[in-house]
Design a protein around this motif. Structure first.
Motif, PDB file in Angstrom:
ATOM      1  N   VAL A 148       0.803  -1.232   0.000  1.00  0.00           N
ATOM      2  CA  VAL A 148       0.000   0.000   0.000  1.00  0.00           C
ATOM      3  C   VAL A 148       0.833   1.278   0.000  1.00  0.00           C
ATOM      4  N   GLU A 149       2.100   1.180   0.432  1.00  0.00           N
ATOM      5  CA  GLU A 149       2.938   2.375   0.473  1.00  0.00           C
ATOM      6  C   GLU A 149       4.342   2.061  -0.013  1.00  0.00           C
ATOM      7  N   GLY A 150       4.936   3.025  -0.704  1.00  0.00           N
ATOM      8  CA  GLY A 150       6.308   2.890  -1.141  1.00  0.00           C
ATOM      9  C   GLY A 150       7.024   4.221  -0.991  1.00  0.00           C
TER      10      GLY A 150
ATOM     11  N   ALA B   8      -1.414   2.387  -5.916  1.00  0.00           N
ATOM     12  CA  ALA B   8      -1.186   3.831  -5.792  1.00  0.00           C
ATOM     13  C   ALA B   8       0.294   4.158  -5.639  1.00  0.00           C
ATOM     14  N   ILE B   9       1.127   3.143  -5.483  1.00  0.00           N
ATOM     15  CA  ILE B   9       2.561   3.371  -5.253  1.00  0.00           C
ATOM     16  C   ILE B   9       3.253   4.083  -6.412  1.00  0.00           C
ATOM     17  N   PRO B  10       2.971   3.741  -7.671  1.00  0.00           N
ATOM     18  CA  PRO B  10       3.621   4.486  -8.764  1.00  0.00           C
ATOM     19  C   PRO B  10       3.404   5.991  -8.669  1.00  0.00           C
ATOM     20  N   SER B  11       2.163   6.399  -8.399  1.00  0.00           N
ATOM     21  CA  SER B  11       1.869   7.833  -8.283  1.00  0.00           C
ATOM     22  C   SER B  11       2.593   8.450  -7.100  1.00  0.00           C
ATOM     23  N   SER B  12       2.608   7.751  -5.963  1.00  0.00           N
ATOM     24  CA  SER B  12       3.231   8.305  -4.758  1.00  0.00           C
ATOM     25  C   SER B  12       4.739   8.473  -4.919  1.00  0.00           C
ATOM     26  N   LEU B  13       5.341   7.667  -5.782  1.00  0.00           N
ATOM     27  CA  LEU B  13       6.780   7.780  -6.030  1.00  0.00           C
ATOM     28  C   LEU B  13       7.114   8.836  -7.079  1.00  0.00           C
ATOM     29  N   GLY B  14       6.093   9.405  -7.709  1.00  0.00           N
ATOM     30  CA  GLY B  14       6.322  10.438  -8.720  1.00  0.00           C
ATOM     31  C   GLY B  14       6.609   9.899 -10.101  1.00  0.00           C
ATOM     32  N   ILE B  15       6.178   8.675 -10.366  1.00  0.00           N
ATOM     33  CA  ILE B  15       6.414   8.052 -11.667  1.00  0.00           C
ATOM     34  C   ILE B  15       5.543   8.722 -12.734  1.00  0.00           C
ATOM     35  N   GLU B  16       6.075   8.796 -13.942  1.00  0.00           N
ATOM     36  CA  GLU B  16       5.373   9.435 -15.056  1.00  0.00           C
ATOM     37  C   GLU B  16       4.483   8.418 -15.771  1.00  0.00           C
TER      38      GLU B  16
END
Length: 301
Positions: free
Chosen positions: A83-85, A237-245
């Motif tokens: 759930v979190e990265g 949701a981890i890709p978005s939270s890491l700032g992935i494009e």
């Protein structure tokens, strides 16, 4: 609970994730695969267009794959949902919904996508069975049958052209006023393709196999297969939270080596491409695993 640190954490243990895990296991890397056990093709009866596995159920293929990957003793499996990265000095910290924490030098996102089902009764039950997305995966099995496409505009035109290869009994359901051009409509009609604008009220089926469509004007149309490319969201949701494009279509943007714009983060499988098939997921997973291992080696020199 915090387990020992890993070389690589893979989020998602379906075809792409397992392929990446096998590549890394064979590279002697300490790997953690976190998988929720809910693949998007869970309803699909059979998988096709994958050499040596054609016609097997998705579960059969993944079961064999997981058993083979488990033979590499540096690979660990965890049943759960990440759930979190977060980025750390070591690499990346991943938290599961149960609160478990793990750290990996590198991260591979094989977390897939979640399809958004239209609010049409019967649609969700038929999804993956007779409501299908890919002619290369399923078209042969419904060849020469009464077939529909739920699409509109340029996409409807291109999809319609494609499906005429598998059947001459084809109807495009725009499900609203058609936005196909006059020329597109004429060319499709010349091939015998019908276009119906009336909205679909519901899908009548038996055990997920379409029998007919009921339209909002009360008309009934016998049908055996319906092609649809539904909207989707990223399963994690981890890709978005890491700032992935992301691409304009909502997929994770990767380079030919499956790298994202975030150093140390790779992605593979359905979350990166419109071409959703088992064989393609496996190939992207292999590339992600190999590229990730190469980056780990380069970091040691």
């Amino acid at each position: 609970m915090r387990l020992s640190k890993f070389d690589v954490i893979i989020i998602g243990g379906s075809y792409a994730g397992l392929s990446a895990a096998m590549t890394l296991g064979r590279s002697l890397r300490k790997v953690l695969v976190i998988d929720s056990g809910k693949p998007c093709n869970i309803q699909t009866p059979n998988s096709h267009n994958f050499l040596t596995q054609d016609g097997k159920t998705p579960a059969e293929i993944s079961t064999i794959a997981r058993k083979q990957v488990a033979q590499y003793d540096t690979v660990t499996f965890l049943s759960g949902f990440a759930v979190e990265g977060t980025k750390t000095d070591f690499g990346f910290e991943i938290k599961t919904e149960k609160g478990d924490l793990f750290e990996g030098k590198k991260l591979i996102l094989a977390s897939g996508v979640k399809d958004i089902m239209p609010e049409i009764p019967g649609f969700a039950v038929c999804w993956g069975i007779s409501v299908i997305h890919c002619p290369y995966c399923h078209g042969y099995e419904v060849r020469n049958q009464k077939t529909g496409i739920m699409a509109n505009g340029d996409f409807g035109y291109e999809f319609g052209k494609l499906i005429t290869n598998w059947t001459e009994d084809l109807t495009i359901f725009t499900n609203e006023k058609s936005t196909l051009t006059e020329e597109q409509t004429y060319k499709l009609a010349a091939k015998g393709v019908r276009i119906i604008e009336t909205e679909i009220e519901k899908i009548e089926h038996t055990n997920g196999k379409i029998e007919q469509l009921i339209l909002k004007d009360g008309s009934k149309l016998p049908l055996q297969a319906l092609y649809v490319k539904p909207d989707f969201v990223q399963n994690s949701a981890i890709p978005s939270s890491l700032g992935i494009e992301f691409t304009d279509h909502g997929h994770i943007k990767v380079d030919p080596m499956q790298k994202t714009i975030i150093p140390g983060v790779y992605a593979c499988g359905d979350n990166t491409t419109q071409f959703r098939s088992v064989s393609f997921a496996v190939s992207t997973g292999t590339m992600a695993g190999a590229a990730c291992n190469k980056e780990l080696i380069d970091g040691e020199f």
